[in-house]
Design a protein around this motif. Structure first.
Motif, PDB file in Angstrom:
ATOM      1  N   THR A 363       0.832  -1.084  -0.381  1.00 47.48           N
ATOM      2  CA  THR A 363      -0.188  -0.004  -0.338  1.00 47.48           C
ATOM      3  C   THR A 363       0.787   1.288   0.037  1.00 47.48           C
ATOM      4  O   THR A 363       0.664   2.591  -0.842  1.00 47.48           O
ATOM      5  CB  THR A 363      -1.137   0.081   1.356  1.00 47.48           C
ATOM      6  N   ASP A 364       1.855   0.909   0.641  1.00 48.88           N
ATOM      7  CA  ASP A 364       2.883   2.829   0.709  1.00 48.88           C
ATOM      8  C   ASP A 364       3.501   2.617  -0.101  1.00 48.88           C
ATOM      9  O   ASP A 364       3.906   3.982  -0.782  1.00 48.88           O
ATOM     10  CB  ASP A 364       3.824   2.238   1.767  1.00 48.88           C
ATOM     11  N   ALA A 365       4.027   1.277  -1.193  1.00 44.07           N
ATOM     12  CA  ALA A 365       4.605   1.653  -2.360  1.00 44.07           C
ATOM     13  C   ALA A 365       4.319   1.612  -3.519  1.00 44.07           C
ATOM     14  O   ALA A 365       4.319   2.952  -4.016  1.00 44.07           O
ATOM     15  CB  ALA A 365       5.381   0.903  -2.468  1.00 44.07           C
ATOM     16  N   TYR A 366       2.630   1.023  -3.371  1.00 46.86           N
ATOM     17  CA  TYR A 366       2.326   1.294  -5.249  1.00 46.86           C
ATOM     18  C   TYR A 366       0.773   1.409  -4.836  1.00 46.86           C
ATOM     19  O   TYR A 366      -0.209   2.004  -5.696  1.00 46.86           O
ATOM     20  CB  TYR A 366       1.879  -0.167  -5.569  1.00 46.86           C
ATOM     21  N   GLY A 367      -0.063   1.848  -3.733  1.00 44.75           N
ATOM     22  CA  GLY A 367      -1.096   2.557  -3.000  1.00 44.75           C
ATOM     23  C   GLY A 367      -1.988   1.883  -3.194  1.00 44.75           C
ATOM     24  O   GLY A 367      -1.939   0.088  -3.554  1.00 44.75           O
ATOM     25  N   VAL A 368      -2.682   1.852  -2.468  1.00 36.65           N
ATOM     26  CA  VAL A 368      -3.743   0.741  -1.718  1.00 36.65           C
ATOM     27  C   VAL A 368      -4.700  -0.335  -2.560  1.00 36.65           C
ATOM     28  O   VAL A 368      -4.830  -1.395  -2.139  1.00 36.65           O
ATOM     29  CB  VAL A 368      -4.954   1.867  -0.879  1.00 36.65           C
ATOM     30  N   ARG A 369      -4.854   0.273  -3.991  1.00 36.89           N
ATOM     31  CA  ARG A 369      -5.969  -0.679  -4.902  1.00 36.89           C
ATOM     32  C   ARG A 369      -4.314  -0.863  -4.921  1.00 36.89           C
ATOM     33  O   ARG A 369      -5.496  -2.147  -5.429  1.00 36.89           O
ATOM     34  CB  ARG A 369      -5.501   0.772  -6.002  1.00 36.89           C
ATOM     35  N   ALA A 370      -3.742  -1.048  -5.375  1.00 36.96           N
ATOM     36  CA  ALA A 370      -3.147  -1.883  -5.602  1.00 36.96           C
ATOM     37  C   ALA A 370      -2.742  -3.205  -4.225  1.00 36.96           C
ATOM     38  O   ALA A 370      -2.265  -3.899  -5.342  1.00 36.96           O
ATOM     39  CB  ALA A 370      -1.706  -1.750  -6.071  1.00 36.96           C
ATOM     40  N   GLY A 371      -2.332  -3.214  -3.440  1.00 38.36           N
ATOM     41  CA  GLY A 371      -2.458  -3.441  -1.923  1.00 38.36           C
ATOM     42  C   GLY A 371      -3.885  -4.376  -2.163  1.00 38.36           C
ATOM     43  O   GLY A 371      -3.800  -5.708  -1.981  1.00 38.36           O
ATOM     44  N   LEU A 372      -5.170  -3.766  -2.855  1.00 36.44           N
ATOM     45  CA  LEU A 372      -6.378  -4.847  -1.966  1.00 36.44           C
ATOM     46  C   LEU A 372      -6.178  -5.571  -3.688  1.00 36.44           C
ATOM     47  O   LEU A 372      -7.217  -6.733  -3.773  1.00 36.44           O
ATOM     48  CB  LEU A 372      -7.598  -3.615  -1.878  1.00 36.44           C
ATOM     49  N   ALA A 373      -6.208  -5.158  -4.149  1.00 38.30           N
ATOM     50  CA  ALA A 373      -6.328  -6.005  -5.770  1.00 38.30           C
ATOM     51  C   ALA A 373      -4.771  -7.139  -5.629  1.00 38.30           C
ATOM     52  O   ALA A 373      -5.297  -8.101  -5.669  1.00 38.30           O
ATOM     53  CB  ALA A 373      -5.352  -5.026  -6.898  1.00 38.30           C
ATOM     54  N   VAL A 374      -4.030  -6.495  -5.135  1.00 35.66           N
ATOM     55  CA  VAL A 374      -2.770  -8.520  -5.283  1.00 35.66           C
ATOM     56  C   VAL A 374      -3.818  -9.573  -4.167  1.00 35.66           C
ATOM     57  O   VAL A 374      -3.649 -10.400  -4.033  1.00 35.66           O
ATOM     58  CB  VAL A 374      -1.369  -7.378  -4.487  1.00 35.66           C
ATOM     59  N   GLY A 375      -4.026  -8.585  -2.751  1.00 35.35           N
ATOM     60  CA  GLY A 375      -4.884  -9.569  -1.540  1.00 35.35           C
ATOM     61  C   GLY A 375      -6.029 -10.664  -1.783  1.00 35.35           C
ATOM     62  O   GLY A 375      -5.958 -11.774  -2.019  1.00 35.35           O
ATOM     63  N   GLY A 376      -6.794  -9.874  -3.353  1.00 36.19           N
ATOM     64  CA  GLY A 376      -7.864 -10.474  -4.193  1.00 36.19           C
ATOM     65  C   GLY A 376      -7.345 -11.296  -4.950  1.00 36.19           C
ATOM     66  O   GLY A 376      -8.137 -12.877  -4.948  1.00 36.19           O
ATOM     67  N   ALA A 377      -6.810 -11.237  -5.717  1.00 42.17           N
ATOM     68  CA  ALA A 377      -5.777 -12.179  -6.311  1.00 42.17           C
ATOM     69  C   ALA A 377      -5.318 -13.227  -6.071  1.00 42.17           C
ATOM     70  O   ALA A 377      -5.110 -14.297  -6.665  1.00 42.17           O
ATOM     71  CB  ALA A 377      -4.663 -11.333  -7.540  1.00 42.17           C
ATOM     72  N   ILE A 378      -4.683 -13.091  -4.545  1.00 38.77           N
ATOM     73  CA  ILE A 378      -3.950 -14.025  -4.192  1.00 38.77           C
ATOM     74  C   ILE A 378      -5.457 -15.066  -3.889  1.00 38.77           C
ATOM     75  O   ILE A 378      -4.562 -16.293  -3.929  1.00 38.77           O
ATOM     76  CB  ILE A 378      -2.717 -13.145  -3.384  1.00 38.77           C
ATOM     77  N   ALA A 379      -6.317 -14.350  -2.721  1.00 38.74           N
ATOM     78  CA  ALA A 379      -7.163 -15.096  -3.168  1.00 38.74           C
ATOM     79  C   ALA A 379      -8.190 -15.152  -3.727  1.00 38.74           C
ATOM     80  O   ALA A 379      -8.265 -17.141  -3.537  1.00 38.74           O
ATOM     81  CB  ALA A 379      -8.166 -14.303  -1.983  1.00 38.74           C
ATOM     82  N   ALA A 380      -8.152 -15.397  -5.002  1.00 42.15           N
ATOM     83  CA  ALA A 380      -9.025 -15.907  -5.824  1.00 42.15           C
ATOM     84  C   ALA A 380      -8.272 -16.920  -6.627  1.00 42.15           C
ATOM     85  O   ALA A 380      -8.745 -18.153  -7.033  1.00 42.15           O
ATOM     86  CB  ALA A 380      -8.961 -15.132  -7.188  1.00 42.15           C
ATOM     87  N   THR A 381      -6.942 -16.665  -6.699  1.00 36.70           N
ATOM     88  CA  THR A 381      -6.224 -17.673  -7.541  1.00 36.70           C
ATOM     89  C   THR A 381      -5.497 -19.413  -6.162  1.00 36.70           C
ATOM     90  O   THR A 381      -5.691 -20.168  -7.303  1.00 36.70           O
ATOM     91  CB  THR A 381      -4.727 -17.144  -7.237  1.00 36.70           C
ATOM     92  N   ALA A 382      -6.193 -19.027  -5.141  1.00 36.65           N
ATOM     93  CA  ALA A 382      -5.309 -19.487  -4.217  1.00 36.65           C
ATOM     94  C   ALA A 382      -6.773 -21.028  -4.241  1.00 36.65           C
ATOM     95  O   ALA A 382      -6.874 -21.811  -4.006  1.00 36.65           O
ATOM     96  CB  ALA A 382      -5.176 -19.555  -2.862  1.00 36.65           C
ATOM     97  N   ALA A 383      -8.581 -20.865  -4.220  1.00 33.49           N
ATOM     98  CA  ALA A 383      -9.141 -21.380  -4.426  1.00 33.49           C
ATOM     99  C   ALA A 383      -9.267 -21.939  -5.471  1.00 33.49           C
ATOM    100  O   ALA A 383      -9.636 -22.891  -5.754  1.00 33.49           O
ATOM    101  CB  ALA A 383     -10.379 -19.883  -4.050  1.00 33.49           C
ATOM    102  N   VAL A 384      -9.069 -21.162  -6.357  1.00 33.19           N
ATOM    103  CA  VAL A 384      -9.511 -22.399  -8.064  1.00 33.19           C
ATOM    104  C   VAL A 384      -7.934 -23.455  -7.953  1.00 33.19           C
ATOM    105  O   VAL A 384      -8.901 -24.354  -8.445  1.00 33.19           O
ATOM    106  CB  VAL A 384      -8.651 -21.042  -8.954  1.00 33.19           C
ATOM    107  N   LEU A 385      -6.863 -23.038  -7.830  1.00 32.76           N
ATOM    108  CA  LEU A 385      -5.793 -23.809  -7.413  1.00 32.76           C
ATOM    109  C   LEU A 385      -6.123 -25.417  -6.533  1.00 32.76           C
ATOM    110  O   LEU A 385      -5.771 -26.312  -7.237  1.00 32.76           O
ATOM    111  CB  LEU A 385      -4.290 -23.737  -7.226  1.00 32.76           C
TER     112      LEU A 385
END
Length: 424
Positions: A363-385
């Motif tokens: 969030t500090d380095a790239y912004g909170v939108r990037a932080g939430l997007a990374v968290g969501g992407a990891i959650a969705a990818t983990a669910a599929v795999l």
């Protein structure tokens, strides 16, 4: 939706938890406010929270071993009494004006130590009260109970702190433990489902870990919850940053985000209670939806759209929690349940101290939108795999075909693959 409340012992437990959970949320708010008032340091508030969760990270698995050895009702009487005493002592120190920050640290650590046994004992005791047929319903109602208290407790704490002072919020929490203790004492022991306790012996912690390692359905469920808890549930970091840095709306919007998420969580818990069964596909689907909605929220252009998305995010997050909790309890040998639930809670609760600094750095380095997007992407990818892994373990294959002119995607037994391919 409320069928498990027909069981007298569980009804007594549930009512006691209603009162106690409200007190617990009141103490959380009052504790943070008192530390901030005493020190003026947000770091000190973080230290208090860390001390409360540290015992679970250090000793959680040993707590599970104890729970498997001990009568759970007796263990809960001890832990609930200990947490009540901690609240009353902190109240007396605050009301007499003698409280210092190290008192709060010590009280938080003491509550954390009690939680090491209390958490797995409460989780696994549910099955002894209601049996396997009502287990998901009871677990879901416990979650609804906790989320309802999350809506009520902070509001009452705010009024009490403003009106009469922090000490009375601690006092209410300490006295609130009378309700669950009374419920435990009034239970009819003959109506509890008998569970054979593990005998005292060496290597029981290692035995529990080997048990989980040999059960793919358990280990992959815990892994999924670990990924989502570590990377997807860092809402204190995300929501405050969205309120201040993105929408410039202040503390009121931050409170609204949390309230809407709590409403969604309450809806998710009640829907899970109505379903009555814990299905792995529901958990995987909810995890994929949760991650996807976080990705959508990360790009939300307006405050109102972002706020509305908090409701389904809370709902799917609670669906994951309830379904995983129930499937693990129902799939575990009763003699192992304390150790397995302790591992589950350690992974679930221990993810935040690891994930929050990572989320904060992104969030500090790239912004909170990037932080939430990374968290969501990891959650969705983990669910599929993990969904694909569980399907393979269960002897299933992904089938894609057409049915009535529409695409049809589902998991089917491997031996039926050729039949469905021919029919398509």
């Amino acid at each position: 939706m409320f069928s498990s409340l027909k069981v007298r012992n569980y009804r007594l437990f549930f009512v006691g938890q209603v009162v106690s959970n409200i007190g617990t949320w009141m103490q959380r708010i009052a504790q943070d406010w008192l530390v901030l008032s005493l020190t003026g340091s947000a770091t000190a508030v973080g230290v208090t929270t860390a001390l409360q969760f540290l015992p679970m990270l250090l000793f959680g698995l040993y707590g599970g071993v104890l729970v498997d050895r001990l009568p759970k009702r007796r263990a809960l009487l001890f832990t609930q009494s200990a947490m009540g005493v901690a609240g009353i002592v902190l109240a007396l120190l605050t009301l007499t004006g003698h409280v210092q920050v190290w008192h709060v640290y010590l009280a938080a650590f003491a509550v954390g130590l009690a939680t090491v046994v209390d958490n797995p004992a409460r989780q696994s005791f549910v099955s002894e009260m209601v049996g396997p047929d009502q287990l998901q319903n009871a677990v879901s109602l416990n979650s609804a109970n906790f989320q309802s208290a999350r809506l009520v407790g902070p509001a009452v704490a705010g009024l009490m702190i403003t009106g009469v002072g922090t000490g009375y919020a601690f006092l209410f929490n300490g006295l609130s433990f009378v309700a669950p203790i009374a419920g435990l004492l009034l239970m009819r022991a003959r109506e509890l489902y008998v569970v054979e306790r593990a005998p005292r012996g060496k290597g029981q912690l290692r035995e529990g870990l080997h048990y989980v390692a040999g059960r793919p359905d358990l280990i992959w469920t815990i892994v999924l919850v670990g990924f989502i808890g570590t990377f997807g549930f860092n809402f204190p970091v995300y929501l405050s940053a969205f309120a201040d840095d993105v929408f410039h709306a202040g503390a009121g919007s931050y409170s609204a985000f949390n309230t809407l998420m709590a409403v969604g969580s309450l809806v998710g818990a009640l829907l899970a209670a109505r379903r009555g069964t814990a299905r792995m596909r529901v958990m995987i689907g909810a995890a994929a939806a949760f991650g996807t909605l976080e990705l959508v929220a990360a790009t939300a252009p307006s405050l109102w759209l972002f706020a509305l998305l908090m409701v389904p995010i809370g709902m799917f997050g609670m669906t994951i929690n309830v379904t995983a909790n129930t499937s693990i309890q129902m799939g575990t040998d009763p003699a192992m349940r304390g150790r397995v639930m302790a591992l589950y809670m350690m992974v679930f609760l221990g993810g935040s101290p690891v994930g929050a600094p990572i989320a904060g750095w992104i969030t500090d380095a790239y912004g909170v939108r990037a932080g939430l997007a990374v968290g969501g992407a990891i959650a969705a990818t983990a669910a599929v795999l993990i969904g694909l892994v569980l399907a393979r373990v269960g002897g299933l294959r992904l089938s894609v075909g057409w049915n009535g002119g529409h695409p049809h995607v589902r998991f089917v037994p491997r031996e039926r693959r050729e039949e469905l391919t021919a029919a398509a």
